[in-house]
Design an enzyme around this catalytic site. Structure first.
Site, PDB file in Angstrom:
ATOM      1  N   ALA A  70       0.783  -1.084  -0.143  1.00  0.00           N
ATOM      2  CA  ALA A  70      -0.146   0.038  -0.112  1.00  0.00           C
ATOM      3  C   ALA A  70       0.922   1.267   0.084  1.00  0.00           C
ATOM      4  O   ALA A  70       0.553   2.381  -0.404  1.00  0.00           O
ATOM      5  CB  ALA A  70      -0.789  -0.080   1.278  1.00  0.00           C
ATOM      6  N   LYS A  71       2.192   1.123   0.202  1.00  0.00           N
ATOM      7  CA  LYS A  71       3.074   2.250   0.353  1.00  0.00           C
ATOM      8  C   LYS A  71       2.506   3.275   1.264  1.00  0.00           C
ATOM      9  O   LYS A  71       2.579   4.667   0.558  1.00  0.00           O
ATOM     10  CB  LYS A  71       3.646   2.725  -1.076  1.00  0.00           C
ATOM     11  CG  LYS A  71       4.261   1.491  -1.797  1.00  0.00           C
ATOM     12  CD  LYS A  71       4.765   1.882  -3.149  1.00  0.00           C
ATOM     13  CE  LYS A  71       5.450   0.717  -3.642  1.00  0.00           C
ATOM     14  NZ  LYS A  71       4.467  -0.446  -4.226  1.00  0.00           N
ATOM     15  N   ARG A  72       2.049   3.211   2.390  1.00  0.00           N
ATOM     16  CA  ARG A  72       1.390   4.435   3.010  1.00  0.00           C
ATOM     17  C   ARG A  72       2.479   4.955   3.865  1.00  0.00           C
ATOM     18  O   ARG A  72       3.641   4.687   3.970  1.00  0.00           O
ATOM     19  CB  ARG A  72       0.522   4.012   4.023  1.00  0.00           C
ATOM     20  CG  ARG A  72      -0.713   3.110   3.467  1.00  0.00           C
ATOM     21  CD  ARG A  72      -1.696   4.003   2.443  1.00  0.00           C
ATOM     22  NE  ARG A  72      -2.939   3.467   2.165  1.00  0.00           N
ATOM     23  CZ  ARG A  72      -3.447   3.107   1.338  1.00  0.00           C
ATOM     24  NH1 ARG A  72      -2.593   2.944   0.113  1.00  0.00           N
ATOM     25  NH2 ARG A  72      -4.629   2.759   1.048  1.00  0.00           N
TER      26      ARG A  72
END
Length: 273
Positions: A92-94
């Protein structure tokens, strides 16, 4: 899943393969489009065909979020279908300020029950720490990526170090080898040995083999540690290996080739699992 369980799984399966379920509804076999949930039907078949050959599944959430509520439902069905004991990654590369990061962490760790989530560290320590507070969950921090744009920031000089080196060294103070991994792109083979020396004990999630051209042999030679320390992801090269009614058979054959090659490297390295 804790570190020892992951290491044991790698030893048991003689594999450090992560299958990327980056499922694009425009690319799945046409005969699946008649299903009530075509994306889940595709993922289910891929999982059934590969679950004995891989140790992890990585779901790139963008492919699901783009479809709105139906996509999120497909994602949830997929995560719930993955067998217990296989490592799950929310790609998700949050990365945001602390209280927002806490909500992101709850989303993927509590609501969707993932074992891990990918995180972008650009906003610094307080954006990452909330993810590290969940026991037996993993934060997978972007270290050195494979895309062309990695030259823009990651590989720029920052004092006496490159920026990615500074980021990875700082992050090692925030987490431990038991809850922190790093993304290191497979096409960054020239840096792999250096990064492993700099970060000796942490697991690396390595995307970029297969369709992106990364070499499994180079990754294994330069980045394996005593616990293997690798999850090597292949997405398109496996899930789109075939496009007919027997697509899952083709996916299995592609995954089997990776698993057999990985078993060879594990045996050659005499990894102390």
């Amino acid at each position: 899943m804790n570190r020892q369980e992951l290491v044991n799984l790698i030893k048991e399966k003689q594999s450090y393969l992560c299958v990327g379920l980056d499922t694009d509804i425009q690319k799945i076999p046409k005969h699946l489009l008649s299903h009530a949930d075509p994306v889940f039907a595709f993922n289910k078949a891929i999982i059934d065909a590969t679950k004995d050959l891989c140790v992890a599944y990585k779901i790139n959430t963008a492919f699901y979020e783009s479809m709105g509520i139906r996509g999120w439902e497909s994602l949830q069905r997929t995560v719930e279908y993955i067998p217990s004991g296989i490592f799950t990654i929310a790609d998700a590369k949050r990365g945001d300020i602390g209280n927002t990061s806490t909500q992101y962490a709850k989303t993927f760790f509590d609501t969707y029950k993932f074992d891990s989530v990918t995180v972008a560290p650009y906003m610094g320590k307080d954006s990452v720490l909330p993810f590290l507070q969940f026991p037996e969950k993993w934060t997978i921090l972007l270290g050195l990526t494979s895309n062309e744009g990695s030259q823009d920031f990651q590989l720029q000089q920052a004092g006496d170090e490159l920026l990615y080196e500074k980021v990875m060294k700082a992050a090692m103070e925030w987490g431990t080898p038991d809850n922190l991994m790093f993304v290191v792109g497979a096409t960054q083979s020239a840096q792999l040995a250096h990064i492993r020396k700099m970060v000796p004990n942490h697991f690396f999630l390595v995307p970029g083999v297969g369709a992106q051209g990364g070499s499994l042999q180079e990754i294994s030679t330069h980045a394996m540690n005593k616990d293997c320390g690798l999850l090597v992801n292949a997405s398109r090269a496996i899930i789109y290996a075939g496009n007919g009614e027997d697509f899952a058979v083709d996916a299995r054959n592609a995954a089997l080739q990776y698993q057999q090659e990985m078993a060879t490297y594990l045996n050659q390295a005499a990894v102390s699992l």
